[in-house]
Each structure stands twice: as structure tokens, then as C-alpha cells.
Design a protein around this motif. Structure first.
Motif, PDB file in Angstrom:
ATOM      1  N   GLU A  16     -76.170  66.974   7.418  1.00 19.31           N
ATOM      2  CA  GLU A  16     -75.385  65.875   7.286  1.00 19.31           C
ATOM      3  C   GLU A  16     -75.332  65.191   5.906  1.00 19.31           C
ATOM      4  OE1 GLU A  16     -76.270  62.966  10.467  1.00 19.31           O
ATOM      5  OE2 GLU A  16     -76.226  64.514  11.972  1.00 19.31           O
ATOM      6  N   ARG A  17     -76.422  65.046   5.376  1.00 17.15           N
ATOM      7  CA  ARG A  17     -76.364  64.639   4.023  1.00 17.15           C
ATOM      8  C   ARG A  17     -75.890  65.431   3.063  1.00 17.15           C
ATOM      9  NH1 ARG A  17     -80.764  60.844   2.696  1.00 17.15           N
ATOM     10  NH2 ARG A  17     -80.185  61.084   0.633  1.00 17.15           N
ATOM     11  N   VAL A  18     -76.101  66.682   2.939  1.00 14.97           N
ATOM     12  CA  VAL A  18     -75.274  67.584   2.102  1.00 14.97           C
ATOM     13  C   VAL A  18     -73.953  67.728   2.157  1.00 14.97           C
ATOM     14  CG1 VAL A  18     -74.553  69.975   1.607  1.00 14.97           C
ATOM     15  CG2 VAL A  18     -77.117  69.455   2.071  1.00 14.97           C
ATOM     16  N   ALA A  19     -73.326  67.427   3.450  1.00 19.10           N
ATOM     17  CA  ALA A  19     -71.945  67.317   3.868  1.00 19.10           C
ATOM     18  C   ALA A  19     -71.154  65.669   3.183  1.00 19.10           C
ATOM     19  CB  ALA A  19     -71.499  67.076   5.436  1.00 19.10           C
ATOM     20  N   THR A  20     -72.277  64.903   3.189  1.00 21.12           N
ATOM     21  CA  THR A  20     -71.671  63.722   2.685  1.00 21.12           C
ATOM     22  C   THR A  20     -71.761  63.264   1.127  1.00 21.12           C
ATOM     23  OG1 THR A  20     -73.941  62.568   2.996  1.00 21.12           O
ATOM     24  CG2 THR A  20     -72.298  62.231   4.771  1.00 21.12           C
ATOM     25  N   GLU A  21     -72.864  64.172   0.764  1.00 18.55           N
ATOM     26  CA  GLU A  21     -73.028  64.190  -0.798  1.00 18.55           C
ATOM     27  C   GLU A  21     -71.885  64.932  -1.222  1.00 18.55           C
ATOM     28  OE1 GLU A  21     -74.993  62.329  -2.740  1.00 18.55           O
ATOM     29  OE2 GLU A  21     -76.115  61.304  -0.888  1.00 18.55           O
ATOM     30  N   VAL A  22     -71.639  65.937  -0.677  1.00 18.81           N
ATOM     31  CA  VAL A  22     -70.379  66.958  -1.228  1.00 18.81           C
ATOM     32  C   VAL A  22     -69.098  66.197  -1.471  1.00 18.81           C
ATOM     33  CG1 VAL A  22     -69.070  68.856  -0.713  1.00 18.81           C
ATOM     34  CG2 VAL A  22     -71.609  69.210  -0.925  1.00 18.81           C
ATOM     35  N   ALA A  23     -68.919  65.541  -0.231  1.00 18.33           N
ATOM     36  CA  ALA A  23     -67.614  64.619  -0.216  1.00 18.33           C
ATOM     37  C   ALA A  23     -67.779  63.328  -1.535  1.00 18.33           C
ATOM     38  CB  ALA A  23     -67.427  63.757   1.152  1.00 18.33           C
ATOM     39  N   THR A  49     -78.589  67.261  -7.328  1.00 14.71           N
ATOM     40  CA  THR A  49     -79.067  67.104  -5.925  1.00 14.71           C
ATOM     41  C   THR A  49     -78.559  67.821  -4.876  1.00 14.71           C
ATOM     42  OG1 THR A  49     -79.292  64.861  -6.855  1.00 14.71           O
ATOM     43  CG2 THR A  49     -79.388  64.996  -4.392  1.00 14.71           C
ATOM     44  N   ILE A  50     -77.378  68.061  -4.843  1.00 16.88           N
ATOM     45  CA  ILE A  50     -76.783  68.966  -3.754  1.00 16.88           C
ATOM     46  C   ILE A  50     -77.338  70.256  -3.873  1.00 16.88           C
ATOM     47  CG2 ILE A  50     -74.594  70.000  -2.953  1.00 16.88           C
ATOM     48  CD1 ILE A  50     -73.060  67.471  -4.058  1.00 16.88           C
ATOM     49  N   ALA A  51     -77.456  70.930  -4.919  1.00 13.70           N
ATOM     50  CA  ALA A  51     -77.970  72.128  -4.956  1.00 13.70           C
ATOM     51  C   ALA A  51     -79.557  71.968  -4.568  1.00 13.70           C
ATOM     52  CB  ALA A  51     -77.894  72.653  -6.734  1.00 13.70           C
ATOM     53  N   ARG A  52     -80.412  71.105  -4.790  1.00 14.85           N
ATOM     54  CA  ARG A  52     -81.652  71.245  -4.156  1.00 14.85           C
ATOM     55  C   ARG A  52     -81.529  71.126  -2.780  1.00 14.85           C
ATOM     56  NH1 ARG A  52     -82.347  67.108  -8.122  1.00 14.85           N
ATOM     57  NH2 ARG A  52     -83.311  67.968 -10.141  1.00 14.85           N
ATOM     58  N   MET A  53     -80.728  70.328  -2.265  1.00 14.12           N
ATOM     59  CA  MET A  53     -80.733  70.158  -0.867  1.00 14.12           C
ATOM     60  C   MET A  53     -80.175  71.420  -0.039  1.00 14.12           C
ATOM     61  SD  MET A  53     -78.909  66.584  -0.036  1.00 14.12           S
ATOM     62  CE  MET A  53     -79.401  65.113  -0.809  1.00 14.12           C
TER      63      MET A  53
END
Length: 64
Positions: A16-23, A49-53
Motif C-alpha cells: 500500500e505504501r508503494v502505491a501511495t508513494e508512486v502516486a 525510497t520507492i526503489a528500496r520498497m
């Protein structure tokens, strides 16, 4: 966000965090194209950060 913090997050919450961070990243890039950000290094930081997740999610997927 550091990798140690990412490892402590549950898999479902991490997805979920990845989806929100990408948005958030996409919105930030769009805003930067219209009017420059005060700190454009935020874009680079967020992208990493997105890449790490995503790397952690993939690692968990492979270790199942």
C-alpha cells in the motif's frame, strides 16, 4: 526511509505504501514541470525510497 525501517513494515502495508508513494511521486513530478519545486532533490529521494520498497517486496516474494 531507510531499509531497516522498510523491513519492519508488514508486506500488505508495504504494498500500500508503494502505491501511495508512486502516486505522490507522479504528482510531484507533474508539479515540478509546471512550477519548479523549492527542493528538486526531493524527487530523487522519493524515487530511491520507492526503489528500496519495491526491492524489499521482491525479496519477500522470492523468499516465500
Amino acid at each position: 526511509m531507510k531499509i531497516a525501517e522498510i523491513r519492519n513494515i508488514a508486506t500488505s502495508e508495504l504494498a500500500e505504501r508503494v502505491a501511495t508513494e508512486v502516486a505522490n511521486y507522479n504528482q510531484m513530478v507533474l508539479n515540478h514541470a509546471v512550477s519548479p519545486l523549492a527542493n528538486p532533490a526531493q524527487i530523487k529521494s522519493l524515487r530511491r525510497t520507492i526503489a528500496r520498497m519495491k526491492a524489499e517486496l521482491r525479496q519477500r516474494e522470492l523468499n516465500k
